[in-house]
Write a protein that holds these residues in place. Structure first.
Motif, PDB file in Angstrom:
ATOM      1  N   VAL A 110      11.337  -3.915   8.397  1.00  0.00           N
ATOM      2  CA  VAL A 110      10.127  -4.718   8.284  1.00  0.00           C
ATOM      3  C   VAL A 110      10.116  -5.417   6.935  1.00  0.00           C
ATOM      4  CG1 VAL A 110       7.617  -4.706   8.342  1.00  0.00           C
ATOM      5  CG2 VAL A 110       8.891  -3.097   9.765  1.00  0.00           C
ATOM      6  N   GLN A 111       9.942  -6.729   6.972  1.00  0.00           N
ATOM      7  CA  GLN A 111       9.818  -7.544   5.759  1.00  0.00           C
ATOM      8  C   GLN A 111       8.424  -8.153   5.751  1.00  0.00           C
ATOM      9  OE1 GLN A 111      13.039 -10.359   5.827  1.00  0.00           O
ATOM     10  NE2 GLN A 111      14.614  -8.776   5.725  1.00  0.00           N
ATOM     11  N   ARG A 112       7.653  -7.845   4.720  1.00  0.00           N
ATOM     12  CA  ARG A 112       6.232  -8.206   4.687  1.00  0.00           C
ATOM     13  C   ARG A 112       5.941  -9.073   3.472  1.00  0.00           C
ATOM     14  NH1 ARG A 112       2.563  -3.312   5.759  1.00  0.00           N
ATOM     15  NH2 ARG A 112       3.398  -3.823   7.829  1.00  0.00           N
ATOM     16  N   THR A 113       5.272 -10.190   3.724  1.00  0.00           N
ATOM     17  CA  THR A 113       4.869 -11.123   2.670  1.00  0.00           C
ATOM     18  C   THR A 113       3.359 -11.287   2.711  1.00  0.00           C
ATOM     19  OG1 THR A 113       6.963 -12.325   2.841  1.00  0.00           O
ATOM     20  CG2 THR A 113       5.134 -13.440   1.733  1.00  0.00           C
ATOM     21  N   THR A 114       2.725 -11.182   1.542  1.00  0.00           N
ATOM     22  CA  THR A 114       1.268 -11.306   1.450  1.00  0.00           C
ATOM     23  C   THR A 114       0.918 -12.232   0.294  1.00  0.00           C
ATOM     24  OG1 THR A 114       0.997  -9.037   2.262  1.00  0.00           O
ATOM     25  CG2 THR A 114      -0.907 -10.064   1.228  1.00  0.00           C
ATOM     26  N   VAL A 115       0.055 -13.187   0.588  1.00  0.00           N
ATOM     27  CA  VAL A 115      -0.440 -14.117  -0.426  1.00  0.00           C
ATOM     28  C   VAL A 115      -1.963 -14.035  -0.418  1.00  0.00           C
ATOM     29  CG1 VAL A 115      -0.538 -16.500  -1.233  1.00  0.00           C
ATOM     30  CG2 VAL A 115       1.535 -15.636  -0.119  1.00  0.00           C
ATOM     31  N   VAL A 116      -2.549 -13.783  -1.585  1.00  0.00           N
ATOM     32  CA  VAL A 116      -4.002 -13.653  -1.714  1.00  0.00           C
ATOM     33  C   VAL A 116      -4.476 -14.645  -2.772  1.00  0.00           C
ATOM     34  CG1 VAL A 116      -5.935 -12.134  -2.215  1.00  0.00           C
ATOM     35  CG2 VAL A 116      -3.899 -11.217  -1.094  1.00  0.00           C
TER      36      VAL A 116
ATOM     37  N   ASP B  93      12.818   0.134   5.769  1.00  0.00           N
ATOM     38  CA  ASP B  93      13.650   0.478   6.930  1.00  0.00           C
ATOM     39  C   ASP B  93      13.170   1.813   7.464  1.00  0.00           C
ATOM     40  OD1 ASP B  93      15.220  -1.800   6.543  1.00  0.00           O
ATOM     41  OD2 ASP B  93      16.510  -0.753   5.120  1.00  0.00           O
ATOM     42  N   ARG B  94      13.106   1.899   8.809  1.00  0.00           N
ATOM     43  CA  ARG B  94      12.604   3.119   9.424  1.00  0.00           C
ATOM     44  C   ARG B  94      13.387   3.405  10.684  1.00  0.00           C
ATOM     45  NH1 ARG B  94       6.522   3.258  11.572  1.00  0.00           N
ATOM     46  NH2 ARG B  94       7.487   1.806  13.055  1.00  0.00           N
ATOM     47  N   VAL B  95      13.631   4.663  10.910  1.00  0.00           N
ATOM     48  CA  VAL B  95      14.306   5.132  12.123  1.00  0.00           C
ATOM     49  C   VAL B  95      13.344   6.053  12.860  1.00  0.00           C
ATOM     50  CG1 VAL B  95      16.263   6.394  13.074  1.00  0.00           C
ATOM     51  CG2 VAL B  95      16.574   4.940  11.053  1.00  0.00           C
TER      52      VAL B  95
ATOM     53  N   ASP C 240       7.886  -9.834   9.442  1.00  0.00           N
ATOM     54  CA  ASP C 240       9.059  -9.988  10.307  1.00  0.00           C
ATOM     55  C   ASP C 240       9.621  -8.603  10.569  1.00  0.00           C
ATOM     56  OD1 ASP C 240       8.985 -12.772  10.512  1.00  0.00           O
ATOM     57  OD2 ASP C 240      10.056 -13.017   8.613  1.00  0.00           O
ATOM     58  N   THR C 241       9.649  -8.218  11.847  1.00  0.00           N
ATOM     59  CA  THR C 241      10.137  -6.892  12.238  1.00  0.00           C
ATOM     60  C   THR C 241      11.419  -7.054  13.040  1.00  0.00           C
ATOM     61  OG1 THR C 241       7.871  -6.066  12.335  1.00  0.00           O
ATOM     62  CG2 THR C 241       9.568  -4.744  13.413  1.00  0.00           C
ATOM     63  N   VAL C 242      12.488  -6.461  12.542  1.00  0.00           N
ATOM     64  CA  VAL C 242      13.773  -6.467  13.237  1.00  0.00           C
ATOM     65  C   VAL C 242      13.991  -5.062  13.780  1.00  0.00           C
ATOM     66  CG1 VAL C 242      16.237  -6.885  13.041  1.00  0.00           C
ATOM     67  CG2 VAL C 242      14.635  -8.238  11.670  1.00  0.00           C
ATOM     68  N   SER C 243      14.071  -4.933  15.114  1.00  0.00           N
ATOM     69  CA  SER C 243      14.208  -3.616  15.741  1.00  0.00           C
ATOM     70  C   SER C 243      15.429  -3.598  16.645  1.00  0.00           C
ATOM     71  CB  SER C 243      12.953  -3.267  16.547  1.00  0.00           C
ATOM     72  OG  SER C 243      12.766  -4.188  17.597  1.00  0.00           O
ATOM     73  N   ARG C 244      15.933  -2.401  16.829  1.00  0.00           N
ATOM     74  CA  ARG C 244      17.095  -2.205  17.711  1.00  0.00           C
ATOM     75  C   ARG C 244      16.983  -0.820  18.348  1.00  0.00           C
ATOM     76  NH1 ARG C 244      22.324  -4.377  18.104  1.00  0.00           N
ATOM     77  NH2 ARG C 244      23.864  -2.947  18.984  1.00  0.00           N
ATOM     78  N   PRO C 245      16.390  -0.771  19.539  1.00  0.00           N
ATOM     79  CA  PRO C 245      16.326   0.516  20.241  1.00  0.00           C
ATOM     80  C   PRO C 245      17.702   0.891  20.781  1.00  0.00           C
ATOM     81  CG  PRO C 245      15.209  -1.202  21.503  1.00  0.00           C
ATOM     82  CD  PRO C 245      15.709  -1.841  20.258  1.00  0.00           C
ATOM     83  N   ILE C 246      18.385   1.775  20.102  1.00  0.00           N
ATOM     84  CA  ILE C 246      19.795   2.047  20.386  1.00  0.00           C
ATOM     85  C   ILE C 246      19.969   2.679  21.759  1.00  0.00           C
ATOM     86  CG2 ILE C 246      21.797   3.353  19.602  1.00  0.00           C
ATOM     87  CD1 ILE C 246      20.782   3.023  16.781  1.00  0.00           C
ATOM     88  N   ASN C 247      19.161   3.642  22.099  1.00  0.00           N
ATOM     89  CA  ASN C 247      19.375   4.389  23.341  1.00  0.00           C
ATOM     90  C   ASN C 247      18.618   3.806  24.526  1.00  0.00           C
ATOM     91  OD1 ASN C 247      20.707   5.948  21.597  1.00  0.00           O
ATOM     92  ND2 ASN C 247      19.760   7.893  22.173  1.00  0.00           N
TER      93      ASN C 247
END
Length: 439
Positions: free
Chosen positions: A184-190, A161-163, A217-224
């Protein structure tokens, strides 16, 4: 007077005559008694001797079979001690039982694999003991002329999670500008295929080809940005050939029992995968970080990684650890990012990395082993055109790893390791499945 002497002489003569007759009669009777005594049965005696010889032969066969079983058990014990890295125990002393000297040819003298009571020949295998693998480099080297093919599958998942705040503050409680909250939820298969070959008992070469699949998968919410803005979900994925790796490892010493093994290694990582400067980008909002519409499968940089590992066998555990330094070679990208205006990228020098790891392995039985370990990596700041890129910081990743290995047969084994991230920059969880097969 004369009559008395004559009578005495006659009596003496009679006594002598009677004694002589009795002695003669006894002498004549003795041969008759001897002839009348029963003679021994020679056939019965021969049967008894044959029966005793048969019993001795059976007992000798039982002794030989016991010796053979003792030799086999001694070999199994030495094999288990070799896996644990301990010195082989002294073989049991032989019980010297002399067979019957007249019936040696009837004893079943079957040869055993190793004479009982004789010390085994010293083993030519001076490699470290095998343990359940946890880290990227294996602990045991391939024997001379031995080829190992190892398919592997690795799955990792991480979330963060990032702000982001683009603006300035008038007072600590008031922000003028744009606030962007992202998850951000990141899945990697090698899926990888690794080949190893032992040039000598102390030198091994390796090559690895990975195939990478990534999904973010990136979930964003630009508040302002808007008074009633809703959450936005952005998905990106990428798949293809990853960065091919070449490596070599050398066992530095031939330690005496009770001393550690030291193995030096050198790994070269190419940039055969699609790098981050070749994918398309999408600007989310002015001043905010851009989003990748497709994900890279490679790092985009060559790297060289020298390493030093230590393996210390004790009874019943094996302790191991190592240190490595990854030199990421700088590169002149000299291009603009696709989909982003005014994003020219010149010379980029990614931060180098220093890693340490240590752990312990324990053999559960002759087929399976268990390992536990810890790995920590420090990653330096990235520089662009010789200066530190704005917004970059040093990163630290730490993982706790558990591993289990089971030997399927003499040529193949199955290994599973599980890692749990201990810092925000580490993958939350990671599974690695390996199936090495030796030819």
């Amino acid at each position: 007077m004369k009559m008395t002497k004559k009578r005495t002489w006659v009596r003496a003569s009679l006594v002598v005559m009677l004694g002589a007759q009795a002695a003669h009669a006894q002498t004549v009777q003795q041969p008759r008694l001897a002839a009348a005594a029963p003679q021994p049965d020679l056939a019965q005696l021969r049967q008894q001797v044959a029966a005793q010889d048969l019993k001795l032969a059976q007992q000798q066969r039982q002794i030989d079979e016991s010796h053979r079983q003792l030799g086999a058990m001694q070999k199994q014990l030495e094999a288990m001690q070799s896996q644990l890295g301990t010195a082989p125990a002294k073989p049991a002393q032989a019980v010297n039982v002399a067979p019957s000297p007249t019936r040696v040819s009837q004893v079943d003298a079957r040869p055993t694999d190793q004479p009982v009571g004789q010390a085994p020949a010293p083993s030519e295998d001076t490699r470290p003991p095998e343990i359940a693998p946890l880290f990227e480099a294996p602990g045991v080297l391939s024997p001379r002329g031995r080829f190992t093919l190892e398919p592997s599958l690795q799955y990792s998942y991480s979330s963060s999670d990032r702000v982001s705040i683009v603006g300035y503050t008038i007072i600590p409680a008031l922000v003028i500008g744009l606030i962007d909250v992202r998850s951000v939820q990141r899945t990697t298969v090698v899926a990888g295929l690794t080949a190893r070959y032992g040039l000598t008992n102390r030198l091994e070469v390796e090559g690895r080809i990975p195939y990478v699949y990534r999904n973010d998968d990136t979930v964003s919410r630009p508040i302002n940005l808007e008074p009633s803005s809703a959450s936005r979900v952005f998905n990106a994925e990428g798949s293809g050939l990853g960065d091919i790796e070449l490596a070599g490892r050398y066992q530095i010493n031939l330690p005496k029992p009770g001393n550690p093994y030291f193995v030096g290694g050198l790994r070269l990582k190419t940039r055969t995968g699609e790098d981050p400067f070749e994918v398309d980008y999408l600007a989310a909002a002015p001043g905010l970080p851009t989003l990748q519409t497709s994900l890279p499968t490679g790092s985009g940089f060559y790297s060289l990684q020298p390493s030093l590992s230590m393996i210390y066998p004790t009874d019943p555990a094996v302790f191991f650890g190592g240190i490595n330094y990854q030199w990421n070679i700088k590169r002149d990208v000299n291009k603009s990012l696709k989909g982003v205006q005014s994003s020219f990228v010149g010379e980029v020098d990614p931060g180098d990395a220093i890693g340490i790891n240590f752990g312990m392995g324990l053999a559960l039985n002759e087929r399976s082993s268990f390992s536990i370990g810890y790995e920590h990596i420090w990653i330096g700041k990235t520089k662009t055109e010789g200066t530190v890129t704005e917004g970059t910081t040093n990163l630290q990743t730490a993982s706790l790893l558990l591993g289990y290995s089971y030997r399927l047969n003499k040529r193949a084994s199955l290994s599973l390791s599980i890692g749990a991230g201990l810092t925000n920059d580490s993958p939350d969880t990671q599974f690695t499945l390996r199936l090495p097969y030796t030819f």
